[in-house]
Design an enzyme around this catalytic site. Sequence first.
Site, PDB file in Angstrom:
ATOM      1  N   ASP A 189       0.864  -1.175   0.000  1.00 20.15           N
ATOM      2  CA  ASP A 189       0.000   0.000   0.000  1.00 20.15           C
ATOM      3  C   ASP A 189       0.909   1.236   0.000  1.00 20.15           C
ATOM      4  O   ASP A 189       2.108   1.136   0.269  1.00 20.15           O
ATOM      5  CB  ASP A 189      -0.883  -0.028   1.248  1.00 20.15           C
ATOM      6  CG  ASP A 189      -1.749   1.208   1.385  1.00 20.15           C
ATOM      7  OD1 ASP A 189      -2.314   1.646   0.376  1.00 20.15           O
ATOM      8  OD2 ASP A 189      -1.835   1.746   2.507  1.00 20.15           O
ATOM      9  N   GLU A 228      -8.828  15.756   6.154  1.00 18.97           N
ATOM     10  CA  GLU A 228      -9.842  16.662   6.686  1.00 18.97           C
ATOM     11  C   GLU A 228      -9.295  17.490   7.842  1.00 18.97           C
ATOM     12  O   GLU A 228      -9.595  18.687   7.963  1.00 18.97           O
ATOM     13  CB  GLU A 228     -11.065  15.856   7.138  1.00 18.97           C
ATOM     14  CG  GLU A 228     -12.263  16.705   7.469  1.00 18.97           C
ATOM     15  CD  GLU A 228     -13.541  15.882   7.474  1.00 18.97           C
ATOM     16  OE1 GLU A 228     -13.833  15.312   8.541  1.00 18.97           O
ATOM     17  OE2 GLU A 228     -14.220  15.825   6.441  1.00 18.97           O
ATOM     18  N   PHE A 252     -19.243  11.915   2.974  1.00 15.64           N
ATOM     19  CA  PHE A 252     -18.347  11.339   1.966  1.00 15.64           C
ATOM     20  C   PHE A 252     -18.495   9.822   1.948  1.00 15.64           C
ATOM     21  O   PHE A 252     -18.694   9.191   2.978  1.00 15.64           O
ATOM     22  CB  PHE A 252     -16.905  11.706   2.300  1.00 15.64           C
ATOM     23  CG  PHE A 252     -15.892  11.119   1.354  1.00 15.64           C
ATOM     24  CD1 PHE A 252     -15.519  11.799   0.210  1.00 15.64           C
ATOM     25  CD2 PHE A 252     -15.328   9.869   1.608  1.00 15.64           C
ATOM     26  CE1 PHE A 252     -14.584  11.260  -0.660  1.00 15.64           C
ATOM     27  CE2 PHE A 252     -14.404   9.321   0.745  1.00 15.64           C
ATOM     28  CZ  PHE A 252     -14.030  10.015  -0.398  1.00 15.64           C
ATOM     29  N   LYS A 290     -17.020  19.580  -1.553  1.00 16.31           N
ATOM     30  CA  LYS A 290     -15.618  19.328  -1.892  1.00 16.31           C
ATOM     31  C   LYS A 290     -15.492  17.855  -2.298  1.00 16.31           C
ATOM     32  O   LYS A 290     -16.202  16.989  -1.769  1.00 16.31           O
ATOM     33  CB  LYS A 290     -14.702  19.636  -0.710  1.00 16.31           C
ATOM     34  CG  LYS A 290     -14.920  18.747   0.510  1.00 16.31           C
ATOM     35  CD  LYS A 290     -14.003  19.128   1.652  1.00 16.31           C
ATOM     36  CE  LYS A 290     -14.217  18.189   2.849  1.00 16.31           C
ATOM     37  NZ  LYS A 290     -13.455  18.579   4.027  1.00 16.31           N
ATOM     38  N   GLY A 329      -4.579   4.058  -4.176  1.00 16.11           N
ATOM     39  CA  GLY A 329      -5.787   4.706  -4.675  1.00 16.11           C
ATOM     40  C   GLY A 329      -5.533   6.057  -5.295  1.00 16.11           C
ATOM     41  O   GLY A 329      -6.460   6.738  -5.736  1.00 16.11           O
ATOM     42  N   ASP A 330      -4.265   6.470  -5.370  1.00 14.97           N
ATOM     43  CA  ASP A 330      -3.916   7.793  -5.891  1.00 14.97           C
ATOM     44  C   ASP A 330      -4.065   7.875  -7.411  1.00 14.97           C
ATOM     45  O   ASP A 330      -4.098   6.858  -8.111  1.00 14.97           O
ATOM     46  CB  ASP A 330      -2.474   8.141  -5.530  1.00 14.97           C
ATOM     47  CG  ASP A 330      -2.344   8.575  -4.077  1.00 14.97           C
ATOM     48  OD1 ASP A 330      -3.358   8.995  -3.507  1.00 14.97           O
ATOM     49  OD2 ASP A 330      -1.243   8.468  -3.536  1.00 14.97           O
ATOM     50  N   ASN A 372      -8.430  -1.335   4.663  1.00 12.94           N
ATOM     51  CA  ASN A 372      -8.575  -1.640   3.239  1.00 12.94           C
ATOM     52  C   ASN A 372      -7.459  -2.543   2.723  1.00 12.94           C
ATOM     53  O   ASN A 372      -7.489  -2.969   1.577  1.00 12.94           O
ATOM     54  CB  ASN A 372      -8.618  -0.343   2.421  1.00 12.94           C
ATOM     55  CG  ASN A 372      -7.347   0.480   2.579  1.00 12.94           C
ATOM     56  OD1 ASN A 372      -6.673   0.423   3.600  1.00 12.94           O
ATOM     57  ND2 ASN A 372      -7.012   1.250   1.569  1.00 12.94           N
TER      58      ASN A 372
END
EC number: 7.6.2.1
Length: 1153
Positions: A423, A541, A588, A611, A727-728, A861
């Site tokens: 990851d 956040e 979200f 956002k 996930g980028d 994840n």
Amino acid sequence: MTAAKRKKQSFSRISNISRQESFEHSLIGGPGFSRLVFCNDPGRPEAVPLNYASNYVRTTKYTAVTFLPRALFEQFRRVANMFFLFTAILSFTPLSPTSPLSTVVPFAFVVGITMVKELVEDLRRKKQDIEVNNRLVKVYSSHGSFQYVKWMDLRVGDVVKVEKDEFFPADLVLLSSSYEDPICYVETTNLDGETNLKLKQALQATSYLNEDSAFKDFRGIIRCEDPNANLYSFVGNLDVAGQRYPLTLNQLLLRDSKLKNTDYIYGVVIFTGHDTKVVQNSVTPPSKRSKIEKQTDKLVYLLFAVLVLMSFTGSLVFGIATREDLQHGRMKRWYLRPDETTIYYNPKRAPIAATLQFFTALLLYSYLIPISLYVSVEIVKVLQSFLINKDLHMYYEEGDKPAHARTSNLNEELGQVDTILSDKTGTLTCNSMDFVKCSIAGTSYGYGVTEVERALARKKTSSLAQEKSDEDFHEFYMETNPLVKGFNFKDERITNGRWVNEPYSDVILKFFRLLAICHTAIPDVNEENGTVTYEAESPDEAAFVVAAREVGFEFCERSQASISINELDPLTGKKVKRIFELLKVIEFSSSRKRMSVIIRDEEGNLLLLCKGADSIMFQRLASNGREFEEHTRLHINEYANAGLRTMVLAYRQLEEVEYQRFNEEFTKAKNMIIADQEKIAEAVAETIEKDLILLGATAVEDKLQIGVPECIDKLARAGIKIWVLTGDKMETAINIGFACSLLRQGMKHIIINSETAEFDALEKSLNESAASEALKANIFHQIEKANDLLASSNESLSLIIDGKALTYALDIDVKDFFLELAISCSTVICCRSTPKQKALVTRLVKLKTRKTTLAIGDGANDVGMLQEADIGVGISGFEGMQAVMSSDIAIGQFRYMERLLLVHGHWCYRRISLMICYFFYKNIAFGFTLFFYQAYASFSGQTVYNEWCLSLYNVLFTSLPAIALGVFDQDIPARLCLKFPVLYQQGVQNVLFSWFRIIGWASNAIFSSICIFLICILGLEDQAFRRGGEVVGLEILGATMYTCVVWVVNCQMALSINYFTYIQHLFIWGGIALWYIFLLAFGAMDPSISTTAFMVFIEACAPSPSFWLILPLVLFVALLPYFTYTAIQMHFFPMSHQMIQLMYAQSDDTEFV
């Protein structure tokens, strides 16, 4: 405590949703939704037949009743133990050449040690169970007060009172809390590994239950789902005071989560014990066995085959010889008296005699199988794990996290890793976000150079681009350690209130106001100094809220219906407190990739603040809201190239009618109790999150962990392939790859990307099915083209593929081509990967390559990926323990992988390989001396050794040196393992435990046994052994041969060891000395006990020069081939570790010291 004294709520993240009576109850009462809970009345007659589980939780593997049968079953699942049980039973028959006691005692000892180990581990779990089950919690009693009750005595329907920092004893439905608004804050680290606080909210209908006495007349009925493992959903309803109210996840408090920032709560128990969600999730992790362990099983089976073959050969020869013993009245083997004998030597019944001899031979040659191998390997692995756990070089001081080998089964597998699947966020990076740059109204703000930009500059061998000409000023902005956690933004145009002088100051105000309002963070005010910190659901956040505060928009307070910020008034230049009515929070989710809030400002304007990811947000902009789109897109790409994570900010003004219509539909969707409730609510949200006006974009930096580039570079030099599953965005992932040395100079990149104009056109022009087929064909074509490039290129290659393309690449008819391409590349980066894709990729690599895979991650994840890999490594940083709880080994930082694999992995692989080879060597050498003597004695079944010497060979005289080898041996020191990472390839290529190596050890063992037997027989057979002229008897021959065997196998161990310690000297030479002590002590016992060993050493062997002269001759001849082979190999064909040893021995350079 009275209601007047209850805390006034100062923050919350759940919008106020009115409960309507007209909602669907289609699931309640049906299959899977039949649970009935009588609140505050668990003992009523209707509750008794339900027979719900008690709250007693047992994590032990055994009970007092089941330990013996289950532990024995576990032991006899091993084929070797079944065989030894078979031989133990046969030892009670006349077929046995030895007494039953000498066969059963060692076997029982070995099995008993393993069972005791199981018992000790289970008692440790039992102790933990007792501690948990005997915790106390306050329960409302029939006496009208709350009394302390043990957790294990809780019942479904009990009302409990949990106080601050206490764990919830069962799954509860929240009734009320110490806040006026019935909310509480929960830490769920033990459940999902997340350290941020979750907010829970009770129904308004039960919020009046604000003191102990209020429960005197409280009764209610809860109907809800049956026990299940889903942590993220809950469906039910509550009947109270003649009204029915829906229950959701917002009211559910899970066992083993902790109450935080709340003085107390009241709740009703709905799931107890093994019905609770946390226990339902406690599934047994997949059983993993190392490749060496599996190969050892094959070796044991092979030895079984050899054993059977030897027994069959002996019985066949014995049968033929027995048949010919008596022919025409003449006796061939007269000493057996074939004319007057039992069935065992009866020439007239030779087939039966041969069959019985076969079973005798099985017993006699059973010592070929190392009875203590498995238990010795288990002991060694436990001790190796202890050394890993205590390694100070892998201790993460900042987080007080030592390395922790959660299982010892896979130690040697650490030295055979071919592919690492990692990851990125929280594993390679710190998962501690810093607000670095932003784009507002088409202008980029924020100076400084990120780690990725520095890496790119090094790659291009050019100086860093400077956004300011003043060098000193630039150095100031290159400061990497922010004074404020989460805020590393430096731009004098924005800070210190100077933003009011910018051309688009109104947009800047809306931008930072949005950051201060649109979130789910929780402010925590320090009562001593008044400072405000934030508990947020993600590091991103938290960074946004901190950034807004540092610029001048401080989020300070929120209630159920409002949110307050202290902001700079552009007109007066003073701080003012503004209160915004909070109407709705649309949270979200991974599918939405955005979040929104709907507020009413002080002027009465209805605003939607949103956002989200740029891929989602740009398509939701209004035609008149795209003024800054071009420049913002350009800045986002620049930020991605600098390795920053981006988020787009936008807003819109709503009409009252539009909002009311949306509110009605959204509330109705939220109150539905159907399987698709979430999807329906998301569809309603889509209707209002549109026609947005773009404000700008944020850019936060997730810094690399210390030592990551150096670690990855060293692992790559060790020949380990590294895959990153993130996930980028692709641009961010590529540049992070350069920053951490995954992508290196001179490496050619193969990019398979689905986010192209061509793909977009296909998706728009075709229906979904046709577009999917076309996209799949396009991906397949790209893979084929890349494979062609691979065949014609000699360069080092990297593969970068995005999530959508990966979906098609994993299809059953494409995945083999994709894998062929991927495993030929030095580095693979999979972008926009989902947790499921991570697990699928890991499984594909593991199954198709048949090589050892290691997965490493830090979050929930990553659990699927960790469990699919041969080895799962969890990062036990600050982001919870979910990955660690599912891992095989836990470390504090990624950089410790270097030492874990290159040092401990290499050592453990080498130690276990040599140890197992030595075990087979010593048993084959011993077993074949028995076979050769049987051949010498016409396979009569007479053993040459004393029966107790046979039994104690594996247990007492030869096992301890092997254990010392497995724990302490080192071919080269740790610093040289790190200096020469190429040495790691010995494990990847399985050089030390290949079949060639194993056959070499077996051949050496057979040669040693031949030397021992022939030299002893030839040296003792025809000469007078004692002073009186007596020749050698069976007992003297046996003692001499056994002495030679003990010396040869222990000296062979001494030759095999690279790194001597006092313990190894003690075990090797002590084992030999122990044999002499045993021979003296045992020989002094009564002849009925010592039998053939009675006084054999003192009276016969010790006084004879032949006994002492044979021993050095045997040692020289038996060990000469191994010594010669090692010397020749060392000087003419050295292995990698031998080359390093030679350099180390010959060099005076301090780098080798």
